[in-house]
Motif scaffolding. Structure first.
Motif, short mmCIF file in Angstrom:
data_model
loop_
_atom_site.label_atom_id
_atom_site.label_comp_id
_atom_site.label_asym_id
_atom_site.label_seq_id
_atom_site.Cartn_x
_atom_site.Cartn_y
_atom_site.Cartn_z
N LEU A 40 -7.63 3.58 16.76
CA LEU A 40 -6.99 2.84 15.67
C LEU A 40 -7.94 2.65 14.49
O LEU A 40 -7.53 2.77 13.34
N ASP A 41 -9.21 2.40 14.77
CA ASP A 41 -10.19 2.27 13.69
C ASP A 41 -10.38 3.60 12.96
O ASP A 41 -10.60 3.61 11.74
N SER A 42 -10.27 4.71 13.68
CA SER A 42 -10.38 6.03 13.03
C SER A 42 -9.23 6.27 12.06
O SER A 42 -9.43 6.81 10.97
N VAL A 43 -8.05 5.86 12.46
CA VAL A 43 -6.89 6.00 11.56
C VAL A 43 -7.08 5.12 10.33
O VAL A 43 -6.87 5.57 9.20
N ARG A 44 -7.52 3.90 10.55
CA ARG A 44 -7.78 3.01 9.42
C ARG A 44 -8.80 3.61 8.46
O ARG A 44 -8.63 3.57 7.24
N ALA A 45 -9.87 4.16 9.01
CA ALA A 45 -10.92 4.76 8.17
C ALA A 45 -10.36 5.93 7.37
O ALA A 45 -10.65 6.06 6.18
N ALA A 46 -9.57 6.77 8.01
CA ALA A 46 -8.99 7.92 7.31
C ALA A 46 -8.09 7.47 6.17
O ALA A 46 -8.11 8.06 5.09
N GLN A 47 -7.33 6.42 6.39
CA GLN A 47 -6.44 5.93 5.34
C GLN A 47 -7.21 5.33 4.17
O GLN A 47 -6.68 5.21 3.07
N CYS A 48 -8.46 4.95 4.38
CA CYS A 48 -9.28 4.37 3.32
C CYS A 48 -10.00 5.43 2.48
O CYS A 48 -10.55 5.11 1.42
N LEU A 49 -10.01 6.67 2.95
CA LEU A 49 -10.68 7.74 2.21
C LEU A 49 -9.81 8.17 1.04
O LEU A 49 -8.76 8.77 1.23
N GLU A 50 -10.24 7.87 -0.16
CA GLU A 50 -9.46 8.25 -1.34
C GLU A 50 -9.21 9.75 -1.38
O GLU A 50 -8.12 10.20 -1.72
N SER A 51 -10.23 10.53 -1.02
CA SER A 51 -10.10 11.99 -1.11
C SER A 51 -9.09 12.55 -0.12
O SER A 51 -8.58 13.66 -0.31
N ALA A 52 -8.75 11.80 0.92
CA ALA A 52 -7.76 12.27 1.89
C ALA A 52 -6.35 12.18 1.34
O ALA A 52 -5.46 12.92 1.75
N GLY A 53 -6.14 11.26 0.42
CA GLY A 53 -4.82 11.12 -0.19
C GLY A 53 -3.74 10.64 0.77
O GLY A 53 -2.57 10.95 0.59
N LEU A 54 -4.11 9.88 1.76
CA LEU A 54 -3.14 9.39 2.75
C LEU A 54 -2.55 8.07 2.29
O LEU A 54 -3.27 7.21 1.78
N PRO A 55 -1.26 7.88 2.50
CA PRO A 55 -0.67 6.59 2.14
C PRO A 55 -1.12 5.50 3.11
O PRO A 55 -1.25 5.74 4.31
N ASP A 56 -1.37 4.31 2.58
CA ASP A 56 -1.78 3.20 3.44
C ASP A 56 -0.75 2.88 4.51
O ASP A 56 -1.09 2.48 5.61
N ALA A 57 0.50 3.04 4.18
CA ALA A 57 1.57 2.67 5.10
C ALA A 57 2.26 3.89 5.71
O ALA A 57 3.39 3.79 6.15
N SER A 81 -1.02 -5.67 18.24
CA SER A 81 -1.86 -6.86 18.07
C SER A 81 -3.17 -6.55 17.34
O SER A 81 -3.63 -7.36 16.54
N TYR A 82 -3.77 -5.37 17.57
CA TYR A 82 -5.06 -5.05 16.97
C TYR A 82 -4.94 -4.42 15.58
O TYR A 82 -5.79 -4.64 14.73
N ALA A 83 -3.90 -3.63 15.38
CA ALA A 83 -3.72 -2.94 14.09
C ALA A 83 -2.26 -2.97 13.66
O ALA A 83 -1.62 -1.93 13.51
N PRO A 84 -1.73 -4.18 13.46
CA PRO A 84 -0.29 -4.28 13.15
C PRO A 84 0.11 -3.61 11.84
O PRO A 84 1.28 -3.30 11.63
N GLU A 85 -0.88 -3.38 10.95
CA GLU A 85 -0.57 -2.73 9.66
C GLU A 85 -0.29 -1.24 9.81
O GLU A 85 0.32 -0.63 8.93
N LEU A 86 -0.72 -0.65 10.92
CA LEU A 86 -0.47 0.79 11.14
C LEU A 86 0.95 0.99 11.64
O LEU A 86 1.43 0.26 12.50
N LYS A 87 1.61 1.99 11.11
CA LYS A 87 2.99 2.28 11.49
C LYS A 87 3.00 3.33 12.60
O LYS A 87 3.32 4.50 12.37
N VAL A 88 2.61 2.91 13.82
CA VAL A 88 2.56 3.84 14.95
C VAL A 88 3.98 4.14 15.39
O VAL A 88 4.73 3.25 15.78
#
Length: 115
Positions: A40-57, A81-88
């Motif tokens: 889950l932290d890896s997904v969060r990190a990827a979404q924070c990379l501007e160059s990846a161009g991934l949508p936050d949601a 519970s740990y990463a509720p902001e991720l749309k798994v």
């Protein structure tokens, strides 16, 4: 499905590195909580990379085999519970080692014994 095929189809792929390898403590192999959080932290990190161009949601799919299967299952379980902001949206859980003694016994004396 191979990583290349996923990339060819337009998916972003994050490959998780698990904590513990090379550190003084016991490796986290099959520590479900540590592995799930790492995914889950890896997904969060990827979404924070501007160059990846991934949508936050953007939607997230989890996939893993063997240790990765256990990590994928744990991440799916922990996400609310740990990463509720991720749309798994789903998880593929392939062959997670459930009984480590049985796995070790089956590899003893085989070419896989080095693992």
């Amino acid at each position: 499905m191979s990583i290349k095929r996923l990339l060819d189809r337009g998916f972003a792929v994050v490959v998780t590195g698990y904590q513990g390898l090379g550190t003084p403590r016991v490796h986290t192999y099959m520590d479900r909580e540590a592995q799930g959080r790492a995914v889950l932290d890896s997904v969060r990190a990827a979404q924070c990379l501007e160059s990846a161009g991934l949508p936050d949601a953007g939607p997230v799919a989890l996939y893993g085999y063997s240790q990765g299967g256990g990590a994928s299952a744990s991440a799916a379980e922990l996400a609310p519970s740990y990463a509720p902001e991720l749309k798994v949206k789903g998880a593929v859980v392939g062959a997670p080692p459930a009984d480590l003694k049985r796995v070790a016994d089956s590899m003893d004396g085989s070419a896989y014994g080095a693992f």
